[in-house]
Design a protein around this motif. Sequence first.
Motif, mmCIF file in Angstrom:
data_model
loop_
_atom_site.group_PDB
_atom_site.id
_atom_site.type_symbol
_atom_site.label_atom_id
_atom_site.label_comp_id
_atom_site.label_asym_id
_atom_site.label_seq_id
_atom_site.Cartn_x
_atom_site.Cartn_y
_atom_site.Cartn_z
ATOM 1 N N TYR A 153 0.846 -1.185 0.000
ATOM 2 C CA TYR A 153 0.000 0.000 0.000
ATOM 3 C C TYR A 153 0.882 1.236 0.000
ATOM 4 C CZ TYR A 153 -3.366 3.550 1.157
ATOM 5 O OH TYR A 153 -4.126 4.683 1.111
ATOM 6 N N SER A 154 0.492 2.221 -0.796
ATOM 7 C CA SER A 154 1.182 3.502 -0.852
ATOM 8 C C SER A 154 0.239 4.592 -0.382
ATOM 9 C CB SER A 154 1.616 3.815 -2.288
ATOM 10 O OG SER A 154 1.984 5.174 -2.398
ATOM 11 N N THR A 155 0.635 5.310 0.661
ATOM 12 C CA THR A 155 -0.185 6.442 1.112
ATOM 13 C C THR A 155 -0.068 7.602 0.122
ATOM 14 O OG1 THR A 155 1.613 7.215 2.524
ATOM 15 C CG2 THR A 155 -0.088 5.876 3.565
ATOM 16 N N LYS A 185 5.968 5.387 -8.889
ATOM 17 C CA LYS A 185 5.327 6.659 -8.539
ATOM 18 C C LYS A 185 4.700 6.647 -7.145
ATOM 19 C CE LYS A 185 4.496 8.189 -13.200
ATOM 20 N NZ LYS A 185 3.542 8.606 -14.218
ATOM 21 N N GLY A 186 4.600 5.477 -6.497
ATOM 22 C CA GLY A 186 3.942 5.402 -5.203
ATOM 23 C C GLY A 186 4.868 5.282 -4.010
ATOM 24 N N VAL A 187 6.169 5.379 -4.232
ATOM 25 C CA VAL A 187 7.149 5.202 -3.159
ATOM 26 C C VAL A 187 6.893 6.206 -2.045
ATOM 27 C CG1 VAL A 187 9.628 5.381 -2.647
ATOM 28 C CG2 VAL A 187 8.864 4.228 -4.723
ATOM 29 N N PRO A 188 6.901 5.810 -0.790
ATOM 30 C CA PRO A 188 7.260 4.491 -0.261
ATOM 31 C C PRO A 188 6.054 3.542 -0.179
ATOM 32 C CG PRO A 188 6.946 5.980 1.568
ATOM 33 C CD PRO A 188 6.733 6.785 0.293
ATOM 34 N N TRP A 189 6.336 2.263 -0.369
ATOM 35 C CA TRP A 189 5.340 1.199 -0.258
ATOM 36 C C TRP A 189 5.549 0.467 1.057
ATOM 37 C CZ3 TRP A 189 1.491 0.585 -3.774
ATOM 38 C CH2 TRP A 189 1.638 1.267 -4.983
ATOM 39 N N LYS A 190 4.466 -0.045 1.624
ATOM 40 C CA LYS A 190 4.523 -0.850 2.842
ATOM 41 C C LYS A 190 3.762 -2.139 2.606
ATOM 42 C CE LYS A 190 4.927 2.970 6.013
ATOM 43 N NZ LYS A 190 4.449 3.635 7.212
ATOM 44 N N VAL A 191 4.272 -3.233 3.155
ATOM 45 C CA VAL A 191 3.566 -4.509 3.073
ATOM 46 C C VAL A 191 2.409 -4.447 4.067
ATOM 47 C CG1 VAL A 191 3.698 -7.005 3.399
ATOM 48 C CG2 VAL A 191 5.648 -5.777 2.416
ATOM 49 N N VAL A 192 1.189 -4.603 3.576
ATOM 50 C CA VAL A 192 0.024 -4.583 4.455
ATOM 51 C C VAL A 192 -0.607 -5.969 4.593
ATOM 52 C CG1 VAL A 192 -0.515 -2.147 4.141
ATOM 53 C CG2 VAL A 192 -1.488 -3.832 2.570
ATOM 54 N N HIS A 193 -0.158 -6.917 3.746
ATOM 55 C CA HIS A 193 -0.677 -8.288 3.818
ATOM 56 C C HIS A 193 0.274 -9.198 3.048
ATOM 57 C CE1 HIS A 193 -3.690 -11.454 4.135
ATOM 58 N NE2 HIS A 193 -3.473 -11.717 2.857
ATOM 59 N N ARG A 221 -3.130 1.582 7.596
ATOM 60 C CA ARG A 221 -3.157 2.865 8.279
ATOM 61 C C ARG A 221 -2.899 3.974 7.258
ATOM 62 N NH1 ARG A 221 0.322 2.934 13.631
ATOM 63 N NH2 ARG A 221 -0.212 0.750 13.564
ATOM 64 N N GLY A 222 -3.687 4.995 7.285
ATOM 65 C CA GLY A 222 -3.516 6.112 6.357
ATOM 66 C C GLY A 222 -4.346 5.982 5.103
ATOM 67 N N ALA A 223 -5.032 4.848 4.938
ATOM 68 C CA ALA A 223 -5.858 4.659 3.738
ATOM 69 C C ALA A 223 -7.112 5.505 3.843
ATOM 70 C CB ALA A 223 -6.238 3.193 3.569
ATOM 71 N N THR A 224 -7.563 5.999 2.716
ATOM 72 C CA THR A 224 -8.807 6.759 2.704
ATOM 73 C C THR A 224 -9.953 5.817 2.449
ATOM 74 O OG1 THR A 224 -8.521 7.235 0.355
ATOM 75 C CG2 THR A 224 -7.717 8.889 1.920
ATOM 76 N N GLU A 225 -11.103 6.161 2.939
ATOM 77 C CA GLU A 225 -12.289 5.315 2.767
ATOM 78 C C GLU A 225 -12.940 5.585 1.434
ATOM 79 O OE1 GLU A 225 -13.677 2.913 4.880
ATOM 80 O OE2 GLU A 225 -11.801 3.098 5.935
#
Length: 85
Positions: free
Chosen positions: A8-10, A40-48, A81-85
């Motif tokens: 996921y990229s915030t 274009k989405g850096v930074p990425w985090k593993v969410v699953h 965390r930080g994702a929009t609904e």
Amino acid sequence: MFYVYVLYSTIADAFYVGLTSNLERRLKEHNEKKNVSTKKGVPWKVVHSEVFETRPEARKREKYLKSAAGRRWRKQNIRPRGATE
């Protein structure tokens, strides 16, 4: 062992689904902009992530997570965390 992972990229408010045999190395490659689809989405985090014994099993799950049904499953089950609904 093979991993199917969801990043996921915030910055981009976007998910990315992939498959690898080395999750740590692959995340590093994404964040070093070595993948055209994710630079274009850096930074990425593993969410699953999920672990599979064989590549065909992992590929089947990856394809599902990229499908419409898989996107619905991600929306219901993965809340970074930080994702929009």
